[in-house]
Design a protein around this motif. Sequence first.
Motif, PDB file in Angstrom:
ATOM      1  N   ARG A  31      -0.189  -3.630  -0.259  1.00 19.95           N
ATOM      2  CA  ARG A  31      -0.087  -5.234  -0.135  1.00 19.95           C
ATOM      3  C   ARG A  31       1.073  -5.171  -0.419  1.00 19.95           C
ATOM      4  O   ARG A  31       2.030  -5.077  -1.855  1.00 19.95           O
ATOM      5  CB  ARG A  31      -1.510  -5.804  -1.784  1.00 19.95           C
ATOM      6  CG  ARG A  31      -2.446  -5.792  -1.043  1.00 19.95           C
ATOM      7  CD  ARG A  31      -3.619  -5.780  -1.938  1.00 19.95           C
ATOM      8  NE  ARG A  31      -3.378  -5.544  -3.445  1.00 19.95           N
ATOM      9  CZ  ARG A  31      -3.247  -6.547  -4.703  1.00 19.95           C
ATOM     10  NH1 ARG A  31      -3.831  -7.499  -4.457  1.00 19.95           N
ATOM     11  NH2 ARG A  31      -3.711  -5.293  -5.942  1.00 19.95           N
TER      12      ARG A  31
ATOM     13  N   ASP B 181      -2.503   2.287   2.885  1.00 19.11           N
ATOM     14  CA  ASP B 181      -2.685   1.079   2.380  1.00 19.11           C
ATOM     15  C   ASP B 181      -2.424  -0.103   1.802  1.00 19.11           C
ATOM     16  O   ASP B 181      -1.473   0.712   0.348  1.00 19.11           O
ATOM     17  CB  ASP B 181      -4.777   0.267   2.514  1.00 19.11           C
ATOM     18  CG  ASP B 181      -5.448   0.128   3.864  1.00 19.11           C
ATOM     19  OD1 ASP B 181      -4.796   0.339   5.447  1.00 19.11           O
ATOM     20  OD2 ASP B 181      -6.285   1.126   3.209  1.00 19.11           O
TER      21      ASP B 181
ATOM     22  N   SER C 242      -1.119  -8.204   3.712  1.00 21.39           N
ATOM     23  CA  SER C 242      -1.585  -6.192   3.447  1.00 21.39           C
ATOM     24  C   SER C 242      -0.908  -5.325   5.373  1.00 21.39           C
ATOM     25  O   SER C 242      -0.346  -5.855   6.022  1.00 21.39           O
ATOM     26  CB  SER C 242      -3.312  -6.265   3.881  1.00 21.39           C
ATOM     27  OG  SER C 242      -3.697  -7.125   5.347  1.00 21.39           O
TER      28      SER C 242
ATOM     29  N   ASN D 149      -3.434 -10.431   6.299  1.00 16.62           N
ATOM     30  CA  ASN D 149      -3.529 -11.108   4.599  1.00 16.62           C
ATOM     31  C   ASN D 149      -4.746 -10.449   4.195  1.00 16.62           C
ATOM     32  O   ASN D 149      -5.893 -10.565   4.393  1.00 16.62           O
ATOM     33  CB  ASN D 149      -3.065 -12.783   4.639  1.00 16.62           C
ATOM     34  CG  ASN D 149      -2.604 -12.902   5.799  1.00 16.62           C
ATOM     35  OD1 ASN D 149      -0.989 -12.646   4.787  1.00 16.62           O
ATOM     36  ND2 ASN D 149      -1.991 -13.804   6.678  1.00 16.62           N
ATOM     37  N   THR D 150      -4.501 -10.551   2.562  1.00 17.27           N
ATOM     38  CA  THR D 150      -5.256 -10.903   1.878  1.00 17.27           C
ATOM     39  C   THR D 150      -5.849 -12.536   2.086  1.00 17.27           C
ATOM     40  O   THR D 150      -5.809 -12.978   1.997  1.00 17.27           O
ATOM     41  CB  THR D 150      -5.311  -9.956   0.897  1.00 17.27           C
ATOM     42  OG1 THR D 150      -3.930 -10.641  -0.096  1.00 17.27           O
ATOM     43  CG2 THR D 150      -4.334  -8.317   0.332  1.00 17.27           C
TER      44      THR D 150
END
Length: 197
Positions: free
Chosen positions: A25, A23, A83, A76-77
Amino acid sequence: MTDAPSLPLFPLQTVLVPGAALDLRIFERRYLDMVGECGRNGCGFGVCLILEGNETGTPATPVAFGTEAVIEDFGNTPEGLLSLRVRGKRRFHVLRTRVRDTGLIVADIEWRADAAASSRLRPEHALLVELLRRILLQVDAGHIDPDPALFEDAAWTGWRLAELLPLSMQQRQVLLQLDDPHARLQLLLDGIAAEIG
């Protein structure tokens, strides 16, 4: 002029192995552009362990072996950052690099395939399969069990152990650079034996 394929690189403080998920960002312009380019061209990007430098700011110096990351999902975070969920695909060796004006590192690469003629698990590595089964029972509780035939595949077993065992990034990098899946398993077995001994 070169015939070698090229791949944008994302140097990180981690090692991505084939089959493993990661994962990310994304917030730096160079990597946002890279993701857009990968989406348009239907290609992945390279994840390499950082040899020198940092993940942000001035382009870091990556190690010479990495893994292609293929985007599986994005969103999106809560902070509004992009993300990504990526998965490791093919290994590669960096032949040379260049840095774009944006600071994005692009590498000419050669793909690395497992060298063994047979990837069928050898009897001396059966203990590692049992270890992997136990780890998967703990981390994948409630998930679909892998195809039993995969546990007889030396490459798949080695990559799952490299992903799930508590190894240092340097240890993972050594495993990533090995072309022989049986040598990879032997190194893991030797390391476990040394821990027990």
